[in-house]
Write an enzyme that holds these catalytic residues in place. Structure first.
Site, PDB file in Angstrom:
ATOM      1  N   LYS A 208      -1.107  -0.854   2.854  1.00  0.00           N
ATOM      2  CA  LYS A 208      -0.409  -1.643   3.862  1.00  0.00           C
ATOM      3  C   LYS A 208      -1.251  -1.698   5.141  1.00  0.00           C
ATOM      4  O   LYS A 208      -1.488  -2.752   5.695  1.00  0.00           O
ATOM      5  CB  LYS A 208       0.952  -0.994   4.113  1.00  0.00           C
ATOM      6  N   GLU A 214      -7.486   8.429   2.325  1.00  0.00           N
ATOM      7  CA  GLU A 214      -7.729   8.599   0.887  1.00  0.00           C
ATOM      8  C   GLU A 214      -8.124   7.262   0.255  1.00  0.00           C
ATOM      9  O   GLU A 214      -9.090   7.173  -0.513  1.00  0.00           O
ATOM     10  CB  GLU A 214      -6.464   9.111   0.180  1.00  0.00           C
ATOM     11  N   GLY A 270       6.483   1.316   2.733  1.00  0.00           N
ATOM     12  CA  GLY A 270       5.601   1.663   1.608  1.00  0.00           C
ATOM     13  C   GLY A 270       6.366   2.023   0.349  1.00  0.00           C
ATOM     14  O   GLY A 270       6.099   1.517  -0.746  1.00  0.00           O
ATOM     15  N   ARG A 271       7.359   2.890   0.496  1.00  0.00           N
ATOM     16  CA  ARG A 271       8.088   3.359  -0.693  1.00  0.00           C
ATOM     17  C   ARG A 271       9.094   2.333  -1.204  1.00  0.00           C
ATOM     18  O   ARG A 271       9.784   2.577  -2.186  1.00  0.00           O
ATOM     19  CB  ARG A 271       8.777   4.688  -0.389  1.00  0.00           C
ATOM     20  N   GLU A 356      11.193  11.084   1.236  1.00  0.00           N
ATOM     21  CA  GLU A 356      10.531  10.526   2.408  1.00  0.00           C
ATOM     22  C   GLU A 356      11.560   9.738   3.233  1.00  0.00           C
ATOM     23  O   GLU A 356      11.468   9.659   4.451  1.00  0.00           O
ATOM     24  CB  GLU A 356       9.361   9.624   1.993  1.00  0.00           C
ATOM     25  N   HIS A 387      13.719  22.210 -23.017  1.00  0.00           N
ATOM     26  CA  HIS A 387      13.015  23.380 -23.541  1.00  0.00           C
ATOM     27  C   HIS A 387      12.345  24.168 -22.433  1.00  0.00           C
ATOM     28  O   HIS A 387      11.480  24.995 -22.708  1.00  0.00           O
ATOM     29  CB  HIS A 387      11.998  22.946 -24.601  1.00  0.00           C
ATOM     30  N   LYS A 507      -1.626  12.503   8.098  1.00  0.00           N
ATOM     31  CA  LYS A 507      -2.739  11.550   8.162  1.00  0.00           C
ATOM     32  C   LYS A 507      -3.643  11.893   9.345  1.00  0.00           C
ATOM     33  O   LYS A 507      -4.855  11.778   9.270  1.00  0.00           O
ATOM     34  CB  LYS A 507      -2.218  10.114   8.302  1.00  0.00           C
TER      35      LYS A 507
HETATM   36  C1  G6Q Z   1       5.640   5.158   2.353  1.00  0.00           C
HETATM   37  C2  G6Q Z   1       4.744   5.905   3.224  1.00  0.00           C
HETATM   38  C3  G6Q Z   1       3.432   6.305   2.616  1.00  0.00           C
HETATM   39  C4  G6Q Z   1       2.428   5.170   2.494  1.00  0.00           C
HETATM   40  C5  G6Q Z   1       1.060   5.748   2.185  1.00  0.00           C
HETATM   41  C6  G6Q Z   1      -0.006   4.691   2.032  1.00  0.00           C
HETATM   42  O1  G6Q Z   1       6.746   4.776   2.654  1.00  0.00           O
HETATM   43  O2  G6Q Z   1       4.589   5.259   4.430  1.00  0.00           O
HETATM   44  O3  G6Q Z   1       3.589   6.909   1.362  1.00  0.00           O
HETATM   45  O4  G6Q Z   1       2.812   4.267   1.515  1.00  0.00           O
HETATM   46  O5  G6Q Z   1       0.713   6.658   3.185  1.00  0.00           O
HETATM   47  O6  G6Q Z   1      -0.106   3.904   3.171  1.00  0.00           O
HETATM   48  P1  G6Q Z   1      -0.938   2.571   3.149  1.00  0.00           P
HETATM   49  O7  G6Q Z   1      -0.307   1.635   2.197  1.00  0.00           O
HETATM   50  O8  G6Q Z   1      -0.925   2.062   4.564  1.00  0.00           O
HETATM   51  O9  G6Q Z   1      -2.326   2.933   2.702  1.00  0.00           O
END
Ligand code: G6Q
Length: 545
Positions: A208, A214, A270-271, A356, A387, A507
């Site tokens: 986003k 990462e 994001g989620r 989250e 199990h 982050k």
């Molecule tokens: C989701 C969070 C988080 C995010 C990641 C990746 O709700 O904000 O999990 O999706 O940190 O972020 P980017 O899409 O900006 O790389």
């Protein structure tokens, strides 16, 4: 409507009192008292059947929980979300993932502007691209068709795509490989590209912000790997990299043509983004038609959530039951147990969605809460979990409400497998609810000394969610069901379910330490003594000074 703080809503103390009254009631008694209970406490909507009868609730409990929902302004909150109000208060954003699956002729306003045409414009571009990749019309730099698709992203830009790919693998192109790189641990990338031909590989960089450490680290490594494999020609990236982002500037800076960028918007968390362009890998895997069927499933559940009376509203009921155990029984977790191998990543996906969203300690107006918020969600597919950790659910000292998820029709019908699988769902929920009494254990010829070990006290609650078959549409319904259950819980707790300051903290922190690990000579360290010592030891072990 002015919503009072949680403890001042009349239903809250009433529920506290009521819980004390019914705490000793057992599911055995509740079922004995009402032979119709199993049919009465069940709801079916949008093709999803929820049996919530094996919960420690009476009609009075449900009445009070529904009152709590009303007194918490849930109806107004739902309307506010669908209306595009800026309900993500700490980030001053609207929360409009429901617009991602709205049909073409719908109107959803954001700052007075209808977003539905933009949503469909992106979906159409995604579909065009997915079709070209799937048909081989989109070729790599050397003219070979794409056989491997690698999504690079993390958190919300990874968990949804991985989960959806695994869930819909049955519907996916079997002659293509789909892999997902998220971890900054180089092993993740190395293993994902192992054995792949760069000339046949497409990277989707999903971020986003397009600044996540990462993802950007992995994206740069991917570019190096590609160029090394294709003779170093910079032009090759254009045919092997596309981006999914809200940040066109950073995408261009990385070197991806913004013509190959698929956008989304700051009103998609994001989620909550697997049904946006973040789902591009899913769409390439299963095709645009299946992707649209998934969106239609989401939308059906959205409509149900928005319009059904709370007493028959699946996400509302599930959310209220989660609040009931979390705040009145002190339960700390919810186990999600899909009896469907394709849903093996669903609990991991839900961990982010639920924790989250609702792992918050202040209310929307910044006051510390004096009640528990988001429970820990966890789980594994059945029957595997039976199990291992089910032991604790059956006979441990903790109360663990469970969601059992099952499908009536198998995607891989093999002999007696599916009946065996489903018999386990029913047997487990029955055993959890009703246990095994001393008389029953003795009647099995158990010697007296062994009886306590073989006793099951029962009274352990569960929901059973039964659907027809795992399809793109049912997957959409299931995800939306949990999204809106999370929303219901967050509304009751008066928290902002749509920010993630805890994640933002992580982050920023690592960025400070990276140069200290990479400095050629020992840097001046100003952390606590533990962190300083660990950094020094790491530097020594890796052979730095
Ligand atoms: C989701 C969070 C988080 C995010 C990641 C990746 O709700 O904000 O999990 O999706 O940190 O972020 P980017 O899409 O900006 O790389």
């Amino acid at each position: 409507m002015k919503v009072r703080t949680l403890r001042r809503r009349p239903a809250w103390p009433a529920l506290t009192k009521h819980q004390k009254e019914i705490a000793k009631l057992t599911l055995r008694q509740l079922f004995d008292q009402d032979p119709q209970r199993g049919e009465r406490l069940a709801v079916e909507a949008a093709g999803v059947y929820l049996d919530y009868s094996k919960n420690r609730v009476t009609d009075e409990t449900l009445r009070l929980l529904l009152q709590l929902a009303e007194q918490s302004g849930l109806r107004e909150s739902i309307d506010a979300m669908f209306r595009g109000d800026k309900i993500n208060v700490s980030e001053k954003r609207s929360v409009l993932h429901v617009a991602l699956r709205a049909p073409r002729d719908a109107t959803i306003l954001h700052d007075g502007h209808d977003v539905v045409p933009e949503v469909h414009a992106v979906l159409d571009r995604m579909a065009g691209f997915a079709d070209r990749v799937r048909s081989g019309a989109w070729q790599g730099h050397t003219g070979k068709p794409i056989r491997n698709v690698i999504n690079i992203g993390i958190g919300g830009s990874d968990l949804g795509p991985v989960m959806a790919y695994e869930a819909l693998r049955h519907y996916s192109r079997r002659d293509m490989r789909f892999r997902f790189v998220s971890n900054v641990d180089g092993t993740d990338f190395a293993e994902a590209v192992h054995g792949l031909d760069p000339a046949e590989t497409l990277f989707i960089v999903s971020s986003k912000t397009f600044t996540t450490l990462e993802t950007m680290t992995n994206a740069h490594t991917a570019r190096d790997w590609l160029l090394a494999g294709l003779g170093g020609e910079q032009a090759a990236t254009a045919r092997h990299f596309v981006a999914v982002s809200t940040n066109a500037q950073e995408v261009a800076r990385f070197g991806i043509d913004t013509a190959n960028m698929f956008g989304f918007w700051d009103w998609v968390g994001g989620r909550y983004s697997m049904d946006s362009a973040i789902g591009l890998s899913t769409m390439i895997a299963v095709g645009p038609e299946n992707f649209r069927a998934m969106l239609a499933g989401f939308h059906e559940m959205d409509q149900h959530f928005r319009t059904a009376p709370f007493a028959r509203n699946l996400p509302v009921l599930m959310g209220l039951l989660a609040v009931w155990y979390n705040d009145f029984f002190g339960a700390q977790t919810v186990a999600v147990l899909p009896y469907e191998q394709y849903l093996k990543r669903f609990p991991a996906y839900l961990q982010q969605l639920t924790m989250e969203s609702n792992g918050k300690h202040v209310t929307r107006d910044g006051r510390l809460v004096d009640y528990d918020t988001g429970p820990i969600y966890w789980g594994e597919p059945g029957t595997n979990g039976q199990h291992s950790f089910y032991q604790l659910i059956h006979q441990g000292t903790r109360l663990i409400p469970c969601d059992f998820i099952a499908f009536a029709r198998a995607l891989n019908p093999l002999g007696r497998h599916h009946d065996t699988l489903l018999s386990n769902v029913f047997a487990q929920t029955e055993a959890l609810a009703f246990g095994k009494t001393e008389d029953q254990v003795k009647a099995e010829g158990t010697p007296d000394w062994l009886v306590p070990h073989r006793l099951f006290d029962g009274n352990r609650p569960s929901n059973t969610i039964l659907l027809d078959q795992l399809t793109p549409a049912t997957l959409g319904k299931l995800v939306a069901l949990y999204e809106h259950s999370v929303f219901t819980q967050g509304t009751i707790w008066q928290i902002d379910s749509f920010d993630q300051w805890g994640v933002e903290l992580g982050k920023a922190l690592a960025q400070k330490i990276i140069p200290e690990l990479e400095a050629p000579s020992e840097p001046a360290l100003s952390h606590d003594s533990s962190t300083n010592a660990l950094i020094r030891r790491y530097r020594k072990l890796k052979g730095a000074s």
